[in-house]
Design a protein around this motif. Structure first.
Motif, short mmCIF file in Angstrom:
data_model
loop_
_atom_site.label_atom_id
_atom_site.label_comp_id
_atom_site.label_asym_id
_atom_site.label_seq_id
_atom_site.Cartn_x
_atom_site.Cartn_y
_atom_site.Cartn_z
N THR A 15 0.83 -1.21 0.00
CA THR A 15 0.00 0.00 0.00
C THR A 15 0.86 1.25 0.00
N ASP A 16 0.62 2.13 -0.97
CA ASP A 16 1.36 3.39 -1.11
C ASP A 16 0.57 4.50 -0.42
N THR A 17 1.25 5.40 0.26
CA THR A 17 0.58 6.49 0.96
C THR A 17 0.90 7.87 0.37
N GLN A 50 -4.21 2.63 3.97
CA GLN A 50 -3.38 3.83 4.11
C GLN A 50 -3.49 4.39 5.52
N HIS A 51 -4.69 4.39 6.07
CA HIS A 51 -4.87 4.93 7.42
C HIS A 51 -4.07 4.14 8.44
N ILE A 52 -4.08 2.82 8.30
CA ILE A 52 -3.31 1.98 9.23
C ILE A 52 -1.82 2.34 9.15
N LYS A 53 -1.32 2.52 7.94
CA LYS A 53 0.09 2.89 7.76
C LYS A 53 0.38 4.28 8.32
N LEU A 54 -0.48 5.22 7.99
CA LEU A 54 -0.24 6.60 8.41
C LEU A 54 -0.37 6.79 9.92
N SER A 55 -1.23 5.99 10.55
CA SER A 55 -1.41 6.09 12.00
C SER A 55 -0.38 5.28 12.76
N GLU A 56 0.45 4.52 12.03
CA GLU A 56 1.51 3.69 12.61
C GLU A 56 0.96 2.77 13.71
N ALA A 57 -0.18 2.12 13.37
CA ALA A 57 -0.84 1.26 14.36
C ALA A 57 -0.92 -0.18 13.87
N GLU A 58 0.09 -0.61 13.09
CA GLU A 58 0.06 -1.97 12.55
C GLU A 58 -0.04 -3.03 13.63
N SER A 59 0.69 -2.85 14.73
CA SER A 59 0.74 -3.89 15.77
C SER A 59 -0.56 -4.06 16.52
N SER A 60 -1.41 -3.03 16.51
CA SER A 60 -2.68 -3.11 17.25
C SER A 60 -3.88 -3.14 16.31
N SER A 61 -3.61 -3.34 14.99
CA SER A 61 -4.68 -3.30 13.99
C SER A 61 -4.79 -4.63 13.26
N LEU A 62 -5.98 -4.87 12.70
CA LEU A 62 -6.19 -6.03 11.84
C LEU A 62 -7.16 -5.65 10.74
N TYR A 63 -6.74 -5.84 9.50
CA TYR A 63 -7.60 -5.63 8.35
C TYR A 63 -8.03 -7.00 7.82
N ILE A 64 -9.33 -7.18 7.62
CA ILE A 64 -9.84 -8.43 7.06
C ILE A 64 -10.87 -8.11 5.98
N SER A 65 -10.99 -9.02 5.03
CA SER A 65 -12.02 -8.89 4.00
C SER A 65 -13.06 -9.96 4.24
N ALA A 66 -14.31 -9.55 4.34
CA ALA A 66 -15.38 -10.48 4.70
C ALA A 66 -15.70 -11.48 3.61
N ASP A 67 -15.12 -11.32 2.42
CA ASP A 67 -15.34 -12.29 1.35
C ASP A 67 -14.27 -13.38 1.34
N ASN A 68 -13.39 -13.38 2.33
CA ASN A 68 -12.37 -14.43 2.44
C ASN A 68 -13.02 -15.77 2.74
N ILE A 69 -12.50 -16.84 2.12
CA ILE A 69 -13.05 -18.18 2.31
C ILE A 69 -13.01 -18.61 3.78
N TYR A 70 -12.17 -17.96 4.55
CA TYR A 70 -12.05 -18.25 5.99
C TYR A 70 -13.40 -18.14 6.69
N PHE A 71 -14.25 -17.23 6.19
CA PHE A 71 -15.52 -16.97 6.87
C PHE A 71 -16.65 -17.91 6.43
N LYS A 89 -6.79 -3.45 19.03
CA LYS A 89 -7.54 -2.21 19.29
C LYS A 89 -8.38 -1.73 18.10
N PHE A 90 -7.89 -2.02 16.87
CA PHE A 90 -8.55 -1.46 15.69
C PHE A 90 -8.81 -2.57 14.68
N LEU A 91 -10.09 -2.83 14.42
CA LEU A 91 -10.49 -3.87 13.48
C LEU A 91 -11.14 -3.23 12.26
N TYR A 92 -10.60 -3.53 11.07
CA TYR A 92 -11.11 -2.98 9.82
C TYR A 92 -11.70 -4.13 9.00
N ILE A 93 -12.99 -4.05 8.69
CA ILE A 93 -13.68 -5.12 7.97
C ILE A 93 -14.11 -4.58 6.61
#
Length: 391
Positions: A15-17, A50-71, A89-93
């Motif tokens: 991801t480019d910011t 981009q927000h996760i990168k810019l906020s420097e919160a990678e260690s406390s964040s998780l981005y997931i896509s709800a169309d993943n076969i995992y679900f 702390k921060f979950l992005y769906i």
């Protein structure tokens, strides 16, 4: 969980910011529950990463896509709960509309995991809005991401840092382009053709855009409105009619006859298509009763869609008006003018080419002629491209 985290870190690394969409700075990211709506292809996924990168919160964040076969065998709530127990702390769906009854589980996250901040987004504007307006109405803050403005297109393609200009600054000629853009018209013409969608640099752009439109007409709207398959064909015919109009003044009876539907259904189709980001309906008034006013004209939602739906040869007058409305409705309440084209906050705007006369606004206070194909404005004549700097 480990699989989801690996996917997240891989996407984050790619991801480019350098270029960030206008809405990023307007979102109150510390809110506990945020819902981001927006038509397909306008850049919601990229903005989250981009927000996760810019906020420097990678260690406390998780981005997931709800169309993943995992679900197919795991629930969103279970993932959120496990993530929360690991001090997340921060979950992005993303693509949340592809998860059945997503709003029920997001509500459970909000109620049962008080330390977790949740951001959800999806490509189906209709389904996202439905959930946000129902189960999450008192909990979520909803934002809508529009396609790129001309200002953003310039920043993206030319590496500039042009700030947004208010409507008042535009009509008083208090705007400026950087020195490396001495002639904006060629860039403006490119923007009209492809610039509304951030993926315009990808191969076969118009084919990809057609896929976006078809997915919206064949899947999003019929699923939301419980329509049968044959209805999507009627929606396509309706979009075709609007795309080739100059501009389109709705006559429900004639439209119903043309697409083989009843008159009442046609009105519903317009509502669904507007919510899905395909069209814009222009009303007769700009007051707070706008939702009750009669629709004067109907446009496609943006100029790039105009070009794609007319085989690259849109009616030039319709294209200009579509561009003006698309760019101005983001920050302003735009209505139909009784004497000209558009009315915004008591100001009347007549849109046309470089030879457009002032006859229609001569008797109007605060009247402006918006001309395409000119680089500079003077007094109450303003170049059309300048309105692309509004957001």
């Amino acid at each position: 969980m480990e699989q989801l985290y690996e996917i997240f870190m891989d996407r984050l690394a790619r991801t480019d910011t350098k270029f960030v969409r206008y809405l990023h700075g307007k979102i109150n990211w510390i809110s506990r529950l945020i819902v981001v709506t927006g038509a397909r292809g306008v850049g919601k996924t990229t903005m989250l990463l981009q927000h996760i990168k810019l906020s420097e919160a990678e260690s406390s964040s998780l981005y997931i896509s709800a169309d993943n076969i995992y679900f197919t065998g795991n629930s969103l709530y279970d993932v959120a709960s496990k993530f929360h127990k690991l001090n997340g702390k921060f979950l992005y769906i993303d693509e949340v509309h592809k998860y059945r009854n997503w709003y029920t589980e997001v509500k459970m996250m909000y109620d049962n995991l008080p330390d977790l901040h949740i951001v959800v987004t999806g490509s189906s504007v209709l389904d996202i809005a439905k959930g946000a307006e129902a189960d999450l109405s008192r909990r979520a803050i909803v934002y809508n991401l529009e396609g790129m403005s001309f200002r953003e297109y310039l920043n993206f393609t030319c590496g500039t840092e042009i700030r947004p200009y208010s409507l008042n600054e535009i009509v008083t000629h208090s705007y400026a382009l950087p020195e490396n853009i001495p002639h904006p018209i060629p860039l403006w013409m490119d923007y009209l053709k492809v610039g509304y969608f951030p993926f315009f640099r990808e191969d076969d752009f118009y084919t990809r855009l057609d896929n976006v439109v078809n997915q919206t007409l064949e899947v999003d709207i019929p699923t939301y409105a419980n329509m049968n398959i044959s209805t999507s064909a009627k929606l396509k015919r309706l979009l075709y009619i609007i795309a080739r109009s100059v501009p389109f003044k709705p006559n429900m009876t004639e439209i119903a006859r043309a697409i083989g539907a009843d008159r009442g259904s046609v009105a519903d189709y317009f509502v669904y298509m507007e919510k899905a980001g395909l069209i814009s309906r222009l009303r007769h008034t700009d007051d707070k009763m706008a939702l009750l006013e009669k629709i004067d004209k109907i446009y496609l939602s943006n100029p790039t869609l105009c070009c794609s739906q007319s085989d690259g040869k849109p009616d030039v007058g319709n294209l200009r008006e579509t561009a003006f409305l698309s760019l101005m409705r983001v920050n302003n309440r735009v209505a139909s003018s009784p004497v000209s084209d558009f009315l915004i906050d008591g100001m009347t705007f007549e849109v046309g080419g470089k030879n457009k006369k002032k006859k229609q606004i001569e008797s109007v206070e605060n009247g402006f002629v918006v001309k395409d194909d000119i680089e500079h404005g003077f007094l109450n004549t303003i170049p059309l491209w300048a309105f692309g700097l509004n957001y």
